[in-house]
Scaffold this motif. Structure first.
Motif, PDB file in Angstrom:
ATOM      1  N   THR A  63       0.825  -1.212   0.000  1.00 12.91           N
ATOM      2  CA  THR A  63       0.000   0.000   0.000  1.00 12.91           C
ATOM      3  C   THR A  63       0.858   1.262   0.000  1.00 12.91           C
ATOM      4  OG1 THR A  63      -0.152   0.096   2.412  1.00 12.91           O
ATOM      5  CG2 THR A  63      -1.837  -1.192   1.247  1.00 12.91           C
ATOM      6  N   GLY A  64       2.165   1.093   0.074  1.00 11.38           N
ATOM      7  CA  GLY A  64       3.084   2.229   0.041  1.00 11.38           C
ATOM      8  C   GLY A  64       4.420   1.842   0.641  1.00 11.38           C
ATOM      9  N   GLN A  65       5.479   1.939  -0.155  1.00 11.61           N
ATOM     10  CA  GLN A  65       6.825   1.523   0.269  1.00 11.61           C
ATOM     11  C   GLN A  65       7.650   2.727   0.692  1.00 11.61           C
ATOM     12  OE1 GLN A  65       8.609  -1.652   0.405  1.00 11.61           O
ATOM     13  NE2 GLN A  65       9.916  -0.202   1.471  1.00 11.61           N
ATOM     14  N   VAL A  66       8.164   2.696   1.913  1.00  6.64           N
ATOM     15  CA  VAL A  66       9.054   3.748   2.383  1.00  6.64           C
ATOM     16  C   VAL A  66      10.375   3.638   1.629  1.00  6.64           C
ATOM     17  CG1 VAL A  66      10.337   4.639   4.378  1.00  6.64           C
ATOM     18  CG2 VAL A  66       7.978   3.840   4.655  1.00  6.64           C
ATOM     19  N   LEU A  67      10.905   4.762   1.179  1.00  5.23           N
ATOM     20  CA  LEU A  67      12.163   4.795   0.436  1.00  5.23           C
ATOM     21  C   LEU A  67      13.337   4.829   1.416  1.00  5.23           C
ATOM     22  CD1 LEU A  67      10.948   7.279  -2.310  1.00  5.23           C
ATOM     23  CD2 LEU A  67      11.298   4.820  -2.550  1.00  5.23           C
ATOM     24  N   PRO A  68      14.505   4.347   0.999  1.00  2.00           N
ATOM     25  CA  PRO A  68      15.615   4.169   1.941  1.00  2.00           C
ATOM     26  C   PRO A  68      16.368   5.437   2.325  1.00  2.00           C
ATOM     27  CG  PRO A  68      16.313   3.504  -0.232  1.00  2.00           C
ATOM     28  CD  PRO A  68      14.846   3.834  -0.332  1.00  2.00           C
ATOM     29  N   VAL A  69      16.157   6.520   1.585  1.00  2.00           N
ATOM     30  CA  VAL A  69      16.849   7.781   1.874  1.00  2.00           C
ATOM     31  C   VAL A  69      15.858   8.929   1.768  1.00  2.00           C
ATOM     32  CG1 VAL A  69      19.152   7.004   1.138  1.00  2.00           C
ATOM     33  CG2 VAL A  69      17.586   8.000  -0.552  1.00  2.00           C
ATOM     34  N   ALA A  70      16.271  10.081   2.257  1.00  3.43           N
ATOM     35  CA  ALA A  70      15.448  11.286   2.197  1.00  3.43           C
ATOM     36  C   ALA A  70      16.384  12.488   2.062  1.00  3.43           C
ATOM     37  CB  ALA A  70      14.606  11.404   3.467  1.00  3.43           C
ATOM     38  N   ALA A 103       1.990   6.597 -14.292  1.00  4.06           N
ATOM     39  CA  ALA A 103       0.628   6.893 -13.843  1.00  4.06           C
ATOM     40  C   ALA A 103       0.150   5.920 -12.765  1.00  4.06           C
ATOM     41  CB  ALA A 103      -0.331   6.850 -15.029  1.00  4.06           C
ATOM     42  N   VAL A 104       0.888   4.815 -12.527  1.00  5.80           N
ATOM     43  CA  VAL A 104       0.415   3.825 -11.548  1.00  5.80           C
ATOM     44  C   VAL A 104       1.043   4.014 -10.155  1.00  5.80           C
ATOM     45  CG1 VAL A 104      -0.064   2.133 -13.344  1.00  5.80           C
ATOM     46  CG2 VAL A 104       2.116   2.032 -12.124  1.00  5.80           C
ATOM     47  N   TYR A 105       1.987   4.958 -10.035  1.00  5.19           N
ATOM     48  CA  TYR A 105       2.606   5.217  -8.733  1.00  5.19           C
ATOM     49  C   TYR A 105       2.854   6.707  -8.571  1.00  5.19           C
ATOM     50  CZ  TYR A 105       6.838   5.429 -11.577  1.00  5.19           C
ATOM     51  OH  TYR A 105       7.762   5.757 -12.548  1.00  5.19           O
ATOM     52  N   ARG A 106       3.103   7.094  -7.345  1.00  7.73           N
ATOM     53  CA  ARG A 106       3.398   8.508  -7.074  1.00  7.73           C
ATOM     54  C   ARG A 106       4.344   8.606  -5.898  1.00  7.73           C
ATOM     55  NH1 ARG A 106       0.210  10.748  -2.851  1.00  7.73           N
ATOM     56  NH2 ARG A 106      -1.205   9.199  -1.976  1.00  7.73           N
ATOM     57  N   PRO A 161       0.904   3.659  -4.454  1.00  2.71           N
ATOM     58  CA  PRO A 161       0.128   3.380  -5.670  1.00  2.71           C
ATOM     59  C   PRO A 161      -0.875   4.493  -5.928  1.00  2.71           C
ATOM     60  CG  PRO A 161      -0.697   2.080  -3.836  1.00  2.71           C
ATOM     61  CD  PRO A 161       0.518   2.800  -3.332  1.00  2.71           C
ATOM     62  N   VAL A 162      -1.166   4.735  -7.190  1.00  2.00           N
ATOM     63  CA  VAL A 162      -2.243   5.658  -7.522  1.00  2.00           C
ATOM     64  C   VAL A 162      -3.577   4.954  -7.268  1.00  2.00           C
ATOM     65  CG1 VAL A 162      -3.371   6.907  -9.410  1.00  2.00           C
ATOM     66  CG2 VAL A 162      -0.880   7.034  -9.130  1.00  2.00           C
ATOM     67  N   GLY A 163      -3.601   3.636  -7.499  1.00  2.00           N
ATOM     68  CA  GLY A 163      -4.792   2.844  -7.193  1.00  2.00           C
ATOM     69  C   GLY A 163      -4.718   2.290  -5.780  1.00  2.00           C
ATOM     70  N   THR A 164      -4.999   1.004  -5.648  1.00  2.00           N
ATOM     71  CA  THR A 164      -5.039   0.377  -4.332  1.00  2.00           C
ATOM     72  C   THR A 164      -3.696  -0.156  -3.881  1.00  2.00           C
ATOM     73  OG1 THR A 164      -7.286  -0.312  -4.869  1.00  2.00           O
ATOM     74  CG2 THR A 164      -6.299  -1.303  -2.948  1.00  2.00           C
TER      75      THR A 164
END
Length: 198
Positions: free
Chosen positions: A74-81, A104-107, A119-122
């Motif tokens: 449902t959403g993956q945390v990225l390893p850096v910021a 278009a399928v992720y943000r 995800p832009v969707g579920t």
């Protein structure tokens, strides 16, 4: 999981002149630039140590991050910021065939501590069995030294100066970091309370 730095910090972005002033090195001499390569290496080492300690990328550059599965579909945390852009998401099957996902399928969900790809969707697209996913991202506070928060910039100069002053001391193998540097970095460190997940 593997994070690869695809581009390096350009020499023009390093504060060699500011570092010389911080060290109070003499100026106006014909040999002013004789130590530049050494000073550059200490600045790069200090930046790498601070990035490792905080998980924050100081000067903007490109990375690729490969993982065998999403920890959270449902959403993956990225390893850096901080992350300013997701350049690509590529699914790789067990035969090494790559499929570039439509953007278009992720943000990107920006965050100074824990940016995420959502995800832009579920759900995020399924990673092929026995395969992997590679995320290309642009991370960092900005392309110039002046883009850094003042306290992080000061921490880099302090740590680089520490490396410079103790460059011949081999007894510092325990990896100590001066108190002034650690106190400047404390607010940037991510507190992990997620039972080992990113």
């Amino acid at each position: 999981m593997m994070l690869v730095e695809e581009t390096t910090v350009p020499l023009a972005a390093l504060p060699v002149t500011e570092f010389k002033a911080h060290l109070r090195l003499g100026s106006g001499f014909a040999e002013d630039s004789v130590q530049d390569a050494v000073l550059e290496s200490f600045l790069r080492a200090a930046m790498a140590a601070i990035e490792a300690r905080t998980g924050k990328i100081l000067i903007e550059r490109e990375f690729s991050w490969t993982l065998s599965r999403w920890r959270d579909v449902t959403g993956q945390v990225l390893p850096v910021a901080p992350v300013s852009a997701i350049a690509s998401v590529v699914l790789i099957d067990r035969g090494e065939v790559e499929t570039v996902l439509d953007s278009a399928v992720y943000r990107l969900v920006p965050d100074l501590q824990r940016p995420r790809i959502s995800p832009v969707g579920t759900l995020l697209p399924q990673v092929p069995s026995g395969g992997s996913v590679r995320v290309g991202l642009l991370a960092g506070y900005g392309p110039e030294w002046s883009d850094l928060p003042a306290d992080l910039a000061q921490a880099v100069l302090l740590l680089a100066a520490h490396y410079y002053e103790y460059r011949h001391d081999t007894g510092l193998s325990s990896g100590c970091m001066p108190f002034g540097v650690t106190s400047l970095l404390e607010r940037y460190r991510t507190v992990r309370i997620f039972a080992g997940s990113l």
